[in-house]
Design a protein around this motif. Structure first.
Motif, mmCIF file in Angstrom:
data_model
loop_
_atom_site.group_PDB
_atom_site.id
_atom_site.type_symbol
_atom_site.label_atom_id
_atom_site.label_comp_id
_atom_site.label_asym_id
_atom_site.label_seq_id
_atom_site.Cartn_x
_atom_site.Cartn_y
_atom_site.Cartn_z
ATOM 1 N N LEU A 77 0.823 -1.205 0.000
ATOM 2 C CA LEU A 77 0.000 0.000 0.000
ATOM 3 C C LEU A 77 0.859 1.257 0.000
ATOM 4 C CD1 LEU A 77 -2.518 -1.250 2.696
ATOM 5 C CD2 LEU A 77 -2.831 -1.247 0.207
ATOM 6 N N CYS A 78 0.310 2.337 -0.557
ATOM 7 C CA CYS A 78 1.015 3.616 -0.600
ATOM 8 C C CYS A 78 0.114 4.711 -0.033
ATOM 9 C CB CYS A 78 1.396 3.982 -2.031
ATOM 10 S SG CYS A 78 2.585 2.868 -2.791
ATOM 11 N N LEU A 79 0.728 5.619 0.712
ATOM 12 C CA LEU A 79 0.072 6.798 1.248
ATOM 13 C C LEU A 79 0.952 7.994 0.929
ATOM 14 C CD1 LEU A 79 -2.010 8.275 3.142
ATOM 15 C CD2 LEU A 79 -0.452 7.710 5.027
ATOM 16 N N VAL A 80 0.374 9.046 0.357
ATOM 17 C CA VAL A 80 1.133 10.249 0.055
ATOM 18 C C VAL A 80 1.030 11.208 1.234
ATOM 19 C CG1 VAL A 80 1.272 12.293 -1.427
ATOM 20 C CG2 VAL A 80 0.896 10.048 -2.439
ATOM 21 N N VAL A 81 2.176 11.710 1.681
ATOM 22 C CA VAL A 81 2.250 12.786 2.672
ATOM 23 C C VAL A 81 3.090 13.863 2.016
ATOM 24 C CG1 VAL A 81 3.000 13.482 4.967
ATOM 25 C CG2 VAL A 81 2.019 11.215 4.627
ATOM 26 N N SER A 82 2.445 14.992 1.673
ATOM 27 C CA SER A 82 3.107 15.992 0.843
ATOM 28 C C SER A 82 2.736 17.407 1.249
ATOM 29 C CB SER A 82 2.735 15.755 -0.625
ATOM 30 O OG SER A 82 3.393 16.688 -1.452
#
Length: 121
Positions: A77-82
């Protein structure tokens, strides 16, 4: 235990995020990477549950990294924190294969909650 890889080119951001996530009783930062290329090497070697990705990375960008991860390890899984504006990049990151998007200006507990929500579907 949720095994996490943090991918961000800013060392201070990686360290702060790692301290925040490691303080959660059900999370463990398994590794950190400063670039997508470094992340791909780690992904091949380690058993991970989720990759936290920044969009702006040197070389291969975060969205390209997400697409590559989804192609080679579809269960990872991937989660973007930007820092980038959610209105502009959240939809792009979801289309690339991310399961969520969180702004860096959010409190640490929001990011911890986002990791749990992504893990739980």
């Amino acid at each position: 235990m949720i095994n996490i890889l943090i991918v961000d080119d800013h060392p201070l951001m990686r360290k702060g995020l790692a301290l925040t996530l490691d303080s959660a009783p059900d999370m463990c930062v398994a590794d950190q990477a400063a670039s997508a290329e470094e992340a791909l090497e780690i992904i091949e070697k380690k058993d991970l549950d989720i990759v936290i990705v920044d969009i702006s990375l040197p070389g291969m960008g975060g969205l390209e990294l997400i697409k590559f991860v989804r192609a080679v390890k579809p269960k990872l899984l991937c989660l973007v924190v930007s820092r980038h504006d959610e209105a502009l990049y959240a939809e792009r990151s979801i289309r690339a294969g991310s399961r969520g998007y969180v702004m860096k200006l959010e409190a640490g507990d929001v990011i911890v909650d986002a990791v749990r929500r992504v893990i739980n579907g």
